[in-house]
Enzyme design. Structure first.
Site, PDB file in Angstrom:
ATOM      1  N   HIS A 264      42.857  48.128  39.500  1.00 54.54           N
ATOM      2  CA  HIS A 264      44.246  49.020  40.080  1.00 54.54           C
ATOM      3  C   HIS A 264      44.299  48.220  41.342  1.00 54.54           C
ATOM      4  O   HIS A 264      42.970  48.732  42.116  1.00 54.54           O
ATOM      5  CB  HIS A 264      44.080  50.101  39.440  1.00 54.54           C
ATOM      6  CG  HIS A 264      45.448  50.765  40.229  1.00 54.54           C
ATOM      7  ND1 HIS A 264      47.117  50.477  39.746  1.00 54.54           N
ATOM      8  CD2 HIS A 264      45.448  52.018  40.621  1.00 54.54           C
ATOM      9  CE1 HIS A 264      47.200  51.347  39.927  1.00 54.54           C
ATOM     10  NE2 HIS A 264      46.396  52.685  41.286  1.00 54.54           N
TER      11      HIS A 264
ATOM     12  N   LYS B  10      49.847  53.034  48.015  1.00 51.62           N
ATOM     13  CA  LYS B  10      49.231  52.102  48.330  1.00 51.62           C
ATOM     14  C   LYS B  10      50.545  51.191  49.012  1.00 51.62           C
ATOM     15  O   LYS B  10      50.130  50.409  49.512  1.00 51.62           O
ATOM     16  CB  LYS B  10      48.538  51.636  47.340  1.00 51.62           C
ATOM     17  CG  LYS B  10      47.314  52.637  47.056  1.00 51.62           C
ATOM     18  CD  LYS B  10      46.572  51.915  46.178  1.00 51.62           C
ATOM     19  CE  LYS B  10      47.275  51.879  44.644  1.00 51.62           C
ATOM     20  NZ  LYS B  10      47.690  53.588  44.286  1.00 51.62           N
TER      21      LYS B  10
ATOM     22  N   ASP C 182      49.985  46.802  42.235  1.00 51.01           N
ATOM     23  CA  ASP C 182      50.026  47.568  40.920  1.00 51.01           C
ATOM     24  C   ASP C 182      48.505  47.348  40.416  1.00 51.01           C
ATOM     25  O   ASP C 182      47.463  48.065  39.801  1.00 51.01           O
ATOM     26  CB  ASP C 182      51.095  47.869  39.471  1.00 51.01           C
ATOM     27  CG  ASP C 182      50.269  48.602  39.019  1.00 51.01           C
ATOM     28  OD1 ASP C 182      50.024  49.921  39.413  1.00 51.01           O
ATOM     29  OD2 ASP C 182      50.646  48.150  37.758  1.00 51.01           O
TER      30      ASP C 182
ATOM     31  N   ARG D  51      33.047  58.474  61.928  1.00 55.61           N
ATOM     32  CA  ARG D  51      33.693  58.215  62.737  1.00 55.61           C
ATOM     33  C   ARG D  51      32.773  56.847  64.211  1.00 55.61           C
ATOM     34  O   ARG D  51      33.882  56.310  64.077  1.00 55.61           O
ATOM     35  CB  ARG D  51      33.874  59.071  63.633  1.00 55.61           C
ATOM     36  CG  ARG D  51      33.823  60.979  63.195  1.00 55.61           C
ATOM     37  CD  ARG D  51      34.230  61.899  63.483  1.00 55.61           C
ATOM     38  NE  ARG D  51      35.235  61.812  64.696  1.00 55.61           N
ATOM     39  CZ  ARG D  51      35.607  62.765  65.984  1.00 55.61           C
ATOM     40  NH1 ARG D  51      34.138  63.620  66.180  1.00 55.61           N
ATOM     41  NH2 ARG D  51      36.364  62.679  66.526  1.00 55.61           N
TER      42      ARG D  51
END
Length: 312
Positions: A141, A162, A180, A246
């Site tokens: 997916h 998405k 999808d 980060r």
């Protein structure tokens, strides 16, 4: 061997092979292994470890050897070979099959195909085609897009954005491979190829709008049939107090079909432009593959700075 197969008829059409003898079940014959053999030793009678599921190819050397045999010996040779019910026998270099070959092919119902190209070309081409068609695969997916030539697989929970991000990328000139559901094939020990299931190819579903045809809305340049998967971008909701890398020094990977693919987790909050972030991620991924790591360079620069400061 895996659960996939390739119709022999499709291979014959792909490599422009003519039919010298067509088995009665020609349209139903399917090749199930991605290897091709030259039956040198089996022609001499040695069938130990013989793989009967492989397509067999006779080249100039094998045909010259058969020319040296009597018709009775050739009958015995092909009788033994075809008794294993191989998918097909391919004869290269435009050579013609011996009458004994056709006779035994009729007896055992084996297809004989003829190729004009060299033996090495036919064998390498067949193996490449079969390895691609029979490659191990899985469906995941997500959304697969091509950004600056990089294949980016976007994953995350349903409704996180998405498809909306993919549409924004399309507007910026990038291309869609699958939305999808992404079919992923392992084409080598280090490479994965992603594509869309045929039923949903070129379509995107947007909540509130519905299904759109990307090719017709944005043009044919906005789609692509398949692409190598270079990186996985996993989108998650931002959580206060959660640790996020980060600096970019952490190298994370996700295992897909035994191949480790670089994976980056991106937390999302209202107002973050994911399309721009994914463009940067794609360019950064390419730089890393080419040997340049900005995060590592920055870290070394900081270390040198503090080392110099400590000496003062």
């Amino acid at each position: 061997m895996n659960n996939y197969s390739v119709p022999l008829k499709r291979l014959a059409e792909e490599f422009n092979l003519s039919v010298a003898y067509q088995a009665t079940n020609y349209d139903q014959i399917r090749v199930m292994v991605d290897e091709v053999s030259r039956p040198g030793l089996p022609l001499t009678g040695y069938f130990e470890h013989f793989e009967a599921l492989r397509v067999e190819v006779l080249g100039f050397v094998e045909m010259t050897y058969l020319d040296s045999k009597t018709p009775e010996e050739r009958l015995q040779i092909f009788d033994r070979l075809f008794a294993y019910q191989i998918p097909a026998l391919v004869i290269s270099r435009g050579q013609q099959p011996h009458p004994e070959c056709i006779e035994m092919a009729k007896k055992h119902n084996i297809t004989i195909l003829l190729a004009q190209e060299s033996t090495s070309y036919i064998i390498s081409g067949l193996i490449t085609s079969l390895k691609n068609a029979l490659a191990p695969r899985v469906t995941r997916h997500g959304v697969l897009v091509e950004i600056y030539g990089e294949g980016i697989l976007i994953t995350g929970e349903s409704g996180i954005g998405k498809s909306e991000t993919a549409v924004e990328l399309l507007k910026r000139g990038h291309r869609l491979i699958a939305d999808d559901a992404v079919e992923i094939k392992k084409t080598s020990s280090t490479q994965l190829m992603g594509s869309a299931p045929e039923l949903i190819q070129n379509y995107i579903e947007l909540r509130g709008i519905g299904v759109i045809n990307v090719a017709k809305l944005y043009g044919m340049a906005s789609i692509k049939d398949e692409n190598v998967i270079n990186q996985v971008i996993h989108i998650v909701p931002w959580e206060q107090g959660q640790h996020y890398d980060r600096m970019g020094l952490e190298e994370n990977y996700v295992d897909i079909l035994g191949v480790k693919v670089p994976c980056t987790t991106i937390p999302v909050t209202p107002g973050r432009n994911l399309a721009v972030i994914l463009e940067v991620a794609a360019m950064n991924s390419r730089q890393k593959r080419m040997g340049y790591n900005a995060a590592l360079e920055f870290s070394e620069q900081i270390n040198r700075h503090f080392e110099a400061a400590s000496k003062r």
